[in-house]
Design an enzyme around this catalytic site. Structure first.
Site, short mmCIF file in Angstrom:
data_model
loop_
_atom_site.label_atom_id
_atom_site.label_comp_id
_atom_site.label_asym_id
_atom_site.label_seq_id
_atom_site.Cartn_x
_atom_site.Cartn_y
_atom_site.Cartn_z
N GLY A 239 29.39 5.39 -12.04
CA GLY A 239 27.93 5.63 -11.69
C GLY A 239 27.99 7.11 -11.08
O GLY A 239 26.81 7.33 -10.74
N GLU A 288 35.30 2.81 -12.55
CA GLU A 288 34.62 2.92 -14.09
C GLU A 288 33.96 4.17 -14.45
O GLU A 288 32.72 3.78 -14.74
CB GLU A 288 34.00 1.55 -14.32
CG GLU A 288 34.87 0.38 -13.84
CD GLU A 288 34.15 -0.73 -13.94
OE1 GLU A 288 32.74 -0.80 -14.09
OE2 GLU A 288 34.58 -2.00 -13.69
N PRO A 289 34.46 5.30 -14.14
CA PRO A 289 33.56 6.49 -14.48
C PRO A 289 33.36 6.71 -16.06
O PRO A 289 34.32 6.71 -16.66
CB PRO A 289 34.09 7.61 -13.89
CG PRO A 289 35.55 7.23 -14.07
CD PRO A 289 35.63 5.64 -13.84
N GLY A 290 32.15 7.01 -16.39
CA GLY A 290 31.88 7.38 -17.79
C GLY A 290 31.21 8.86 -17.68
O GLY A 290 31.94 9.84 -18.14
N ARG A 291 30.15 8.98 -17.27
CA ARG A 291 29.43 10.02 -17.28
C ARG A 291 30.46 11.28 -16.84
O ARG A 291 30.34 12.52 -17.04
CB ARG A 291 28.13 10.08 -16.71
CG ARG A 291 27.23 10.98 -16.79
CD ARG A 291 25.68 11.18 -15.93
NE ARG A 291 25.31 9.83 -16.05
CZ ARG A 291 24.31 9.40 -16.92
NH1 ARG A 291 23.53 10.21 -17.62
NH2 ARG A 291 24.18 8.02 -16.74
N TYR A 331 15.30 8.37 -21.26
CA TYR A 331 15.40 8.56 -19.83
C TYR A 331 14.85 9.68 -19.24
O TYR A 331 15.16 9.71 -18.25
CB TYR A 331 17.16 8.47 -19.36
CG TYR A 331 17.46 7.49 -20.14
CD1 TYR A 331 17.51 6.17 -19.91
CD2 TYR A 331 18.74 8.06 -21.12
CE1 TYR A 331 18.40 5.17 -20.51
CE2 TYR A 331 19.52 7.26 -21.59
CZ TYR A 331 19.34 5.94 -21.44
OH TYR A 331 20.15 4.97 -22.16
N CYS A 358 10.34 12.08 -37.20
CA CYS A 358 8.79 11.73 -37.36
C CYS A 358 8.47 10.78 -36.41
O CYS A 358 7.89 9.89 -36.43
CB CYS A 358 8.50 11.34 -38.72
SG CYS A 358 8.90 12.49 -40.05
N GLU A 359 8.40 11.35 -35.14
CA GLU A 359 8.19 10.76 -33.95
C GLU A 359 7.64 11.83 -32.84
O GLU A 359 8.39 12.75 -32.67
CB GLU A 359 9.17 9.91 -33.26
CG GLU A 359 9.67 8.97 -34.18
CD GLU A 359 9.74 7.45 -33.59
OE1 GLU A 359 9.13 7.31 -32.60
OE2 GLU A 359 10.37 6.58 -34.25
N TYR A 387 27.00 9.85 -23.41
CA TYR A 387 25.69 9.03 -23.70
C TYR A 387 24.90 9.84 -24.82
O TYR A 387 24.02 9.96 -24.92
CB TYR A 387 24.82 8.49 -22.83
CG TYR A 387 25.61 7.77 -21.74
CD1 TYR A 387 26.08 6.36 -22.16
CD2 TYR A 387 26.05 8.26 -20.30
CE1 TYR A 387 26.94 5.64 -21.34
CE2 TYR A 387 26.83 7.61 -19.64
CZ TYR A 387 27.16 6.35 -20.00
OH TYR A 387 27.70 5.48 -18.97
#
Ligand code: LLP
Length: 429
Positions: A239, A288-291, A331, A358-359, A387
């Site tokens: 986090g 548990e770091p990801g980012r 996000y 196409c959005e 991510y």
């Protein structure tokens, strides 16, 4: 910190010129800095040094084999959320005995695979899951190491879609139910070995207070469980937020970690706030770091295709879309965008940077002040290492971008660009 900077007016990743990479390998292109990842791992390792600790990198943030291998060689463990991620960790040379397995919906096949590979621990998220792991372990004649994820009902004050530690979120077991669950499991599940307790309150936290609140609330529970069930670890989850507005002018300095005003959550603040609370537990502490590990270590390179000046807006249409980087639209994620060639003047124009999908939700930035760029120019979308590729898709039948790992002046393709044949593989008319 990050190792992206302008040198001779061209954006570099470490000692590698990014425009040269874009021209050689095409765009969209993900480029990662090995030096940045290494530095982040080592800094966190140092910050947690007073604790008996293990960094379990959250594989979901960036699961490229070269990234996993880098972390495995630094001694890291891994937080996985699927059999697929465990398969990757093993392929990358990671040690299953340093893997924790999170997630609310583990399947039989995944549980069996993880047991066969000898993972460190299942972090279970419901009593039903604990009982199922007990059943599967029994059938295999094995004992399953388990921890329970506690939902501390603490507001992480981050984006709603990445808040996980509130009672209304699907994650973990309610704080008030935890002791009863441990007691029942200890009595009724002979194939489980209770090893710890885990929590994770959310992602991209830029203030230390929610971490402090969660640790303060959960530590007494950990002490009680330790006394009753002799657990060996407490995982504080991931986090740690990153700075999405980083300066490229200051060069490859460690500026944000030394400049709390630039970023409210520095490693120093984080460690000083939680280490003293965790130390007296005398347990192994998992993080548990990801980012934090990979976010600022990656960029997404894209080329401007066209410009369109409408009555309401000016659009820069680029060759990377929401299928390559979904964070801005999913996000409201803000990613800094800079030209690979440093602009000569300070002139800016307000534009939307949009992709070819196409959005209407297909944008990388809206109402953004960018230096003037024309068709053919290259841009870098910064802080795209976490991510980014892992959430990419083949929407609109667009092949997945290539990925490159840079180490100094060496650039290695660590995943080739998908071909259309790759995209259609397995389909029959
Ligand atoms: N541990 C658990 C149990 C998690 O669920 C997560 C992230 C992490 C660790 C790592 O969190 P981090 O250190 O990266 O904040 N796709 C979203 C983020 C989703 C995070 C999901 N869980 C985004 O792009 O912002």
């Amino acid at each position: 910190m990050h190792l992206f900077h302008y040198q001779n007016a061209r954006l570099h990743c470490e000692a590698t010129d990014l425009q040269t990479l874009a021209e050689k390998h095409g765009t969209p292109l993900y480029v990662y800095s090995k030096g940045t990842i290494t530095s982040h791992f080592q800094r966190l390792d140092e910050a947690l040094a007073p604790l008996n600790h293990l960094i379990c990198y959250a594989v979901k943030a960036n699961s490229n084999l070269a990234v996993l291998s880098t972390i495995a060689k630094l001694g890291g463990g891994f937080d996985i959320v699927s059999g697929g991620e465990l398969f990757r960790v093993i392929k990358a040379g990671g040690d299953p005995a340093k893997c924790t397995f999170a997630g609310v919906g583990k399947t039989r096949a995944e549980i069996e695979y993880a047991l066969q590979q000898g993972i460190y621990c299942f972090n279970a998220e419901s009593e039903a899951e604990l009982r199922y792991i007990n059943l599967v372990a029994g059938e295999l004649g094995k004992k399953a190491p388990v921890a329970v994820r506690v939902n501390p009902n603490v507001d992480a004050k981050t984006h709603a879609k990445i808040t996980t530690g509130k009672s209304e979120n699907k994650f973990g077991i309610d704080f008030d139910q935890i002791l009863d669950v441990y007691d029942r499991v200890a009595r009724e599940c002979p194939n489980l070995v209770i090893k710890g307790l885990q929590m994770h309150i959310g992602s991209q936290l830029t203030n230390v207070d929610p971490f402090v609140e969660a640790v303060r609330k959960v530590v007494p529970l950990v002490e009680q469980i330790k006394a009753e069930h002799r657990i060996e670890f407490f995982s504080i989850g991931g986090g740690i937020g990153i700075n999405y507005r980083q300066s490229l002018d200051s060069g490859p300095a460690t500026w944000w970690e030394e400049n709390p005003e630039a970023h409210p959550l520095t490693l120093k603040t984080y460690a000083e706030a939680i280490v003293p609370q965790l130390q007296p537990l005398g347990l192994r502490i998992l993080c548990e770091p990801g980012r934090f590990m990979v976010g600022n270590a990656g960029v997404l390179l894209t080329q401007v295709l066209y410009e369109k000046r409408g009555s309401a807006k000016t659009f820069k249409i680029v060759d990377a879309g929401m299928n390559d980087l979904i964070r801005p639209t999913l996000y409201e994620g803000w990613h800094q965008i800079v030209p690979l060639k440093q602009p000569a003047s300070a002139a800016l124009e307000k534009v939307d940077v949009v992709g070819p999908i196409c959005e209407s939700g297909d944008f990388l930035a809206q109402n953004r002040d960018l230096p003037p760029v024309a068709g053919g120019d290259y841009l870098a979308v910064l802080s795209a290492g976490a991510y980014g590729f892992t959430m990419a898709s083949n929407y609109n039948t667009r092949p997945m971008p290539a990925e490159i790992l840079v180490e100094g002046s060496t650039a290695r393709v660590v995943r080739g660009r998908q071909t259309l044949e790759d995209v259609l593989k397995g389909e029959t008319p």
